[in-house]
Design an enzyme around this catalytic site. Structure first.
Site, short mmCIF file in Angstrom:
data_model
loop_
_atom_site.label_atom_id
_atom_site.label_comp_id
_atom_site.label_asym_id
_atom_site.label_seq_id
_atom_site.Cartn_x
_atom_site.Cartn_y
_atom_site.Cartn_z
N ASP A 4 7.13 11.57 8.86
CA ASP A 4 6.04 11.18 7.99
C ASP A 4 5.41 12.39 7.31
OD1 ASP A 4 4.86 8.91 6.99
OD2 ASP A 4 4.17 8.21 8.94
N THR A 50 5.44 1.33 -1.80
CA THR A 50 4.37 1.05 -2.74
C THR A 50 3.97 -0.42 -2.65
OG1 THR A 50 3.68 1.14 -5.07
CG2 THR A 50 5.96 0.51 -4.63
N ARG A 95 -6.11 4.65 4.37
CA ARG A 95 -5.71 3.41 3.72
C ARG A 95 -6.79 2.93 2.74
NH1 ARG A 95 -2.39 5.22 6.32
NH2 ARG A 95 -2.14 6.17 4.27
N LYS A 121 2.89 7.54 -2.82
CA LYS A 121 2.03 8.23 -3.79
C LYS A 121 1.33 9.43 -3.15
CE LYS A 121 1.08 4.22 -6.73
NZ LYS A 121 0.03 3.38 -7.35
N ARG A 151 11.68 8.30 1.85
CA ARG A 151 10.56 7.39 1.60
C ARG A 151 9.66 8.00 0.53
NH1 ARG A 151 7.02 6.64 6.60
NH2 ARG A 151 8.55 5.06 7.20
#
Length: 296
Positions: free
Chosen positions: A123, A214, A277, A177, A174
């Site tokens: 990640d 996305t 988030r 944005k 992956r």
């Protein structure tokens, strides 16, 4: 400006204490963070969705904490079906202590995952870890060809990074944005979207395996069109969306035959994840505030 405020709040111990201790936060947390990861994964799998599970946590202070994180992932692997993925943050494996420590810990997780038919994706995190992230990924690829990595389109050099990765057959990338503050990063939504599309064009034209992370309906349409243009069928790329965000769209894409993977976070260290988030989608702030105020 609201995005920057939320990102700052994600690093504030004071705000975290206020939010984390409120019993009214439970509703919003349960919307975005799995309580029982086994149950959530089983349900999503029955609905025809793929999953990538993430044990929430980052920035360990010593090797013992990193070892506990490794054990948590090894336990998680036993609860996931073949074809699942796990998302791993290298700072949780000790990256800020030692790149070699993080590499060794990631290699352990990758080896156990491969034995169960599960992939691993490294990640993205804060901008100052990106160089080491890709260094660890490049080393792991020599022994674990299915290990994936995240590219954040809002960062300088994202297109060039995608171009290098896209040269290798089947490398899983992956594309998202970006959810952190970073010097030199794009901030205007339109600029970030244009950068995302530039990266997407490179990945779809390349030899790797694009993972289109996305929720933006325009970008979903563009990705679908680019896949057709470059002769990719549904097995040649996948969409990825967060648990709790646009579930109807996730179901729609799966019904159309697309590879639709849901990013499922779980664990007690949910506060930084939740605030990022909200920063990515400030419209969710109204839902969050209603929950804190006890309104439905």
């Amino acid at each position: 400006m609201l995005r920057q405020v939320l990102l700052a709040a994600s690093r504030s111990d004071r705000v975290e204490r206020v939010v984390s201790t409120s019993p009214l936060t439970r509703d919003v947390v349960s919307r975005y963070v799995a309580g029982d990861v086994r149950d959530v994964v089983s349900r999503l799998t029955r609905e025809g969705l793929l999953v990538s599970a993430d044990h929430l946590g980052e920035e360990v202070a010593d090797p013992a904490q990193a070892e506990r994180e490794v054990r948590a992932y090894l336990a998680l692997l036993t609860q996931l079906p073949e074809g699942a993925d796990v998302s791993v943050k290298l700072t949780a494996l000790g990256l800020r202590l030692s790149e070699q420590l993080a590499l060794d810990n990631a290699a352990t997780i990758c080896e156990h995952a491969a034995a169960r038919g599960i992939t691993v994706t490294l990640d993205a995190e804060e901008h100052d870890t990106i160089g080491k992230l890709h260094s660890v990924h490049a080393t792991l690829l020599k022994e674990q060809p299915t290990v994936g990595v995240v590219v954040q389109s809002y960062l300088p050099g994202a297109v060039e990074r995608c171009a290098r990765l896209a040269e290798s057959e089947g490398v899983r990338v992956r594309l998202c944005k970006g959810a952190y503050s970073a010097p030199g990063a794009l901030t205007a939504p339109a600029d970030i979207d244009r950068a995302y599309v530039r990266c997407l064009k490179v990945l779809m034209a390349g030899a790797g395996y694009p993972m289109v992370a996305t929720h933006d309906p325009r970008l979903v349409e563009i990705a679908s069109a680019l896949a057709v243009l470059h002769g990719r069928d549904h097995s040649g790329f996948e969409f990825q969306m967060l648990y709790g965000v646009r579930p109807r769209e996730q179901d729609r894409l799966a019904r159309l035959g697309a590879q639709m993977r849901v990013y499922v976070p779980y664990g007690s260290d949910w506060y930084p994840y939740l605030m990022r988030r909200l920063a990515e989608r400030p419209r969710n702030l109204a839902f969050f505030l209603r929950s804190l105020l006890g309104r439905r």
